[in-house]
Every structure is written in structure tokens, then in C-alpha cells.
Design a protein around this motif. Structure first.
Motif, PDB file in Angstrom:
ATOM      1  N   TYR A  14      -2.747   0.233 -11.156  1.00  0.00           N
ATOM      2  CA  TYR A  14      -2.150  -1.045 -10.756  1.00  0.00           C
ATOM      3  C   TYR A  14      -1.083  -0.898  -9.670  1.00  0.00           C
ATOM      4  N   THR A  15      -1.191   0.101  -8.842  1.00  0.00           N
ATOM      5  CA  THR A  15      -0.258   0.261  -7.712  1.00  0.00           C
ATOM      6  C   THR A  15      -1.058   0.247  -6.411  1.00  0.00           C
ATOM      7  N   HIS A  16      -1.667  -0.888  -6.134  1.00  0.00           N
ATOM      8  CA  HIS A  16      -2.491  -1.009  -4.934  1.00  0.00           C
ATOM      9  C   HIS A  16      -1.660  -0.842  -3.672  1.00  0.00           C
ATOM     10  N   ASN A  17      -0.397  -1.223  -3.718  1.00  0.00           N
ATOM     11  CA  ASN A  17       0.456  -1.126  -2.535  1.00  0.00           C
ATOM     12  C   ASN A  17       0.738   0.321  -2.146  1.00  0.00           C
ATOM     13  N   ALA A  18       0.493   1.278  -3.036  1.00  0.00           N
ATOM     14  CA  ALA A  18       0.696   2.684  -2.706  1.00  0.00           C
ATOM     15  C   ALA A  18      -0.475   3.255  -1.901  1.00  0.00           C
ATOM     16  N   ASN A  19      -1.605   2.562  -1.922  1.00  0.00           N
ATOM     17  CA  ASN A  19      -2.772   3.001  -1.163  1.00  0.00           C
ATOM     18  C   ASN A  19      -2.518   2.730   0.318  1.00  0.00           C
ATOM     19  N   PRO A  20      -2.604   3.750   1.197  1.00  0.00           N
ATOM     20  CA  PRO A  20      -2.286   3.530   2.610  1.00  0.00           C
ATOM     21  C   PRO A  20      -3.222   2.547   3.298  1.00  0.00           C
ATOM     22  N   ALA A  21      -4.451   2.433   2.825  1.00  0.00           N
ATOM     23  CA  ALA A  21      -5.397   1.518   3.468  1.00  0.00           C
ATOM     24  C   ALA A  21      -5.129   0.065   3.096  1.00  0.00           C
ATOM     25  N   GLU A  22      -4.567  -0.160   1.914  1.00  0.00           N
ATOM     26  CA  GLU A  22      -4.326  -1.531   1.460  1.00  0.00           C
ATOM     27  C   GLU A  22      -3.398  -2.296   2.395  1.00  0.00           C
ATOM     28  N   SER A  23      -2.330  -1.662   2.836  1.00  0.00           N
ATOM     29  CA  SER A  23      -1.386  -2.374   3.703  1.00  0.00           C
ATOM     30  C   SER A  23      -2.016  -2.690   5.047  1.00  0.00           C
ATOM     31  N   GLU A  24      -2.848  -1.792   5.565  1.00  0.00           N
ATOM     32  CA  GLU A  24      -3.519  -2.065   6.840  1.00  0.00           C
ATOM     33  C   GLU A  24      -4.504  -3.216   6.695  1.00  0.00           C
ATOM     34  N   MET A  25      -5.263  -3.228   5.604  1.00  0.00           N
ATOM     35  CA  MET A  25      -6.217  -4.326   5.387  1.00  0.00           C
ATOM     36  C   MET A  25      -5.476  -5.648   5.220  1.00  0.00           C
ATOM     37  N   ARG A  26      -4.325  -5.619   4.534  1.00  0.00           N
ATOM     38  CA  ARG A  26      -3.536  -6.838   4.358  1.00  0.00           C
ATOM     39  C   ARG A  26      -3.035  -7.356   5.702  1.00  0.00           C
ATOM     40  N   LYS A  27      -2.546  -6.448   6.570  1.00  0.00           N
ATOM     41  CA  LYS A  27      -2.060  -6.858   7.900  1.00  0.00           C
ATOM     42  C   LYS A  27      -3.176  -7.483   8.720  1.00  0.00           C
ATOM     43  N   ILE A  28      -4.361  -6.886   8.666  1.00  0.00           N
ATOM     44  CA  ILE A  28      -5.496  -7.415   9.426  1.00  0.00           C
ATOM     45  C   ILE A  28      -5.877  -8.794   8.905  1.00  0.00           C
ATOM     46  N   MET A  29      -5.948  -8.944   7.584  1.00  0.00           N
ATOM     47  CA  MET A  29      -6.334 -10.233   7.014  1.00  0.00           C
ATOM     48  C   MET A  29      -5.274 -11.298   7.283  1.00  0.00           C
ATOM     49  N   GLU A  30      -3.995 -10.940   7.221  1.00  0.00           N
ATOM     50  CA  GLU A  30      -2.935 -11.910   7.521  1.00  0.00           C
ATOM     51  C   GLU A  30      -3.005 -12.359   8.974  1.00  0.00           C
ATOM     52  N   GLY A  31      -3.314 -11.437   9.893  1.00  0.00           N
ATOM     53  CA  GLY A  31      -3.460 -11.809  11.299  1.00  0.00           C
ATOM     54  C   GLY A  31      -4.625 -12.757  11.508  1.00  0.00           C
ATOM     55  N   ALA A  32      -5.735 -12.509  10.804  1.00  0.00           N
ATOM     56  CA  ALA A  32      -6.905 -13.382  10.928  1.00  0.00           C
ATOM     57  C   ALA A  32      -6.619 -14.769  10.356  1.00  0.00           C
ATOM     58  N   VAL A  33      -5.936 -14.811   9.212  1.00  0.00           N
ATOM     59  CA  VAL A  33      -5.590 -16.109   8.608  1.00  0.00           C
ATOM     60  C   VAL A  33      -4.629 -16.870   9.518  1.00  0.00           C
ATOM     61  N   CYS A  34      -3.703 -16.161  10.146  1.00  0.00           N
ATOM     62  CA  CYS A  34      -2.773 -16.789  11.089  1.00  0.00           C
ATOM     63  C   CYS A  34      -3.537 -17.375  12.282  1.00  0.00           C
ATOM     64  N   ASN A  35      -4.500 -16.618  12.823  1.00  0.00           N
ATOM     65  CA  ASN A  35      -5.331 -17.127  13.921  1.00  0.00           C
ATOM     66  C   ASN A  35      -6.088 -18.376  13.495  1.00  0.00           C
ATOM     67  N   LEU A  36      -6.675 -18.331  12.316  1.00  0.00           N
ATOM     68  CA  LEU A  36      -7.454 -19.460  11.815  1.00  0.00           C
ATOM     69  C   LEU A  36      -6.574 -20.684  11.621  1.00  0.00           C
ATOM     70  N   HIS A  37      -5.399 -20.498  11.039  1.00  0.00           N
ATOM     71  CA  HIS A  37      -4.490 -21.627  10.791  1.00  0.00           C
ATOM     72  C   HIS A  37      -3.991 -22.240  12.100  1.00  0.00           C
ATOM     73  N   SER A  38      -3.628 -21.391  13.063  1.00  0.00           N
ATOM     74  CA  SER A  38      -3.096 -21.929  14.317  1.00  0.00           C
ATOM     75  C   SER A  38      -4.175 -22.597  15.151  1.00  0.00           C
TER      76      SER A  38
END
Length: 186
Positions: A14-38
């Protein structure tokens, strides 16, 4: 495999945030959601926003490198060996004019149609354009983008919110004028 910097990690449960790939995937998805919203496009275009965001990220310099020769390169340049072109990247969801070739139009028909930019094509040097009138996505080469105007300005929730805000503002000012006209002069 130490030469490719691939290794096995053991993480606590239950420590997904410790996985180095998780934060990169989160950043990519947040950028895509931001593009979609704007852009104001509907949520069904999330995958297109994700593709467009990843294409843009791959063409921008990143300080992360594993080989000294790749120190001042973009991910696109590292993979393909050539400098990336940013001429075919536009704002996601922006208004796009698509040229209609003479062979595809009849006499007195318009020379272009209006669509909304969804990102570059994967298999050719062209753009993906959404045309709301036919509810289809086209891949076209001859396009012109208006980055100042997005889908939400005309057809999405942003337009409806702006119309509602204008309506409330007019009602407020009309009430103020009525109150001023009713009150006796001092």
C-alpha cells in the motif's frame, strides 16, 4: 540489468507513492487532464489529450539522462537521433481550419472546414482533427490552427458557464438601474 538501469524493487504494501514510475504516470495523467479541461472538450477525448501531452513532453528538454552523450537532448532526439520540430504541435482542442483540396470539392463549395485539434498523427506527418458536424476524427496535413480559440469557447461547458455569468451580470445591472430610477432624487 545494470547497463539499462533496470532493477527489482521491494516495496511495502500500500505504498504506491514509493514506486518511481507511479509519480511519473501521475504527472503525465495530470497534464493530460489539464489539457482536456482547458480545451473544454468532453471527457471522451481523454486518450487524445494523453497522446497530445506525451508528444509535447517528448519534444521538450528534460535534464534526466543516463548517458553523458544524452545530457542536453530531448527524449525525441535521443530516440530518433534528430532534433524535434514543434511546428506541428498546437494547443489541444484549439480551433483548426482544414483545407479541402480542389479534387474533393465541387464548384462553389467552401475551401476549408472548421474542426478542433486533437494532436499529431502517429503514422504520418499530419494532425488529428475532430469535426463535430460529422462526429468523426480526421487526419489531415493542410491545417491552420487558432490557438486563441478552443472548443469550450463555442460548444462546451465553458461557453454555457460564460453565457450564464453574462445573464446574471445583466440581471444585476438591470436591477441596479431599476432601483436608481425608483428612488426619488435627493
Amino acid at each position: 540489468n545494470s547497463e539499462h538501469l533496470i532493477c527489482k524493487y521491494t516495496l511495502a504494501p500500500y505504498t504506491h507513492n514509493a514506486n518511481p514510475a507511479e509519480s511519473e504516470m501521475r504527472k503525465i495523467m495530470e497534464g493530460a487532464v489539464c489539457n482536456l479541461h482547458s480545451s473544454g472538450l468532453p471527457p471522451s477525448f481523454l486518450l487524445d489529450a494523453l497522446d497530445c501531452h506525451i508528444e509535447a513532453m517528448n519534444r521538450v528538454y528534460t535534464p534526466i539522462h543516463h548517458i553523458d552523450a544524452h545530457k542536453y537532448m530531448t527524449p525525441h532526439e535521443r530516440y530518433h537521433g534528430t532534433k524535434p520540430s514543434i511546428n506541428d504541435i498546437a494547443r489541444f482542442g484549439c480551433k483548426t481550419y482544414v483545407y479541402v483540396p480542389k479534387s474533393e470539392r465541387a464548384k462553389h463549395e467552401p475551401h476549408s472546414w472548421v474542426g478542433w485539434y486533437l494532436g499529431p498523427c502517429k503514422n504520418m506527418h499530419a494532425c488529428r482533427v475532430y469535426r463535430p458536424l460529422s462526429h468523426k476524427v480526421y487526419e489531415r496535413y493542410h491545417t491552420l490552427h487558432d490557438a486563441g480559440t478552443v472548443y469550450g469557447d463555442f460548444l462546451g461547458d465553458m461557453f454555457r458557464k460564460r453565457v450564464e455569468a453574462d445573464k446574471l451580470q445583466r440581471e444585476y445591472f438591470n436591477d441596479e438601474v431599476k432601483d436608481l430610477l425608483r428612488s426619488p432624487p435627493s
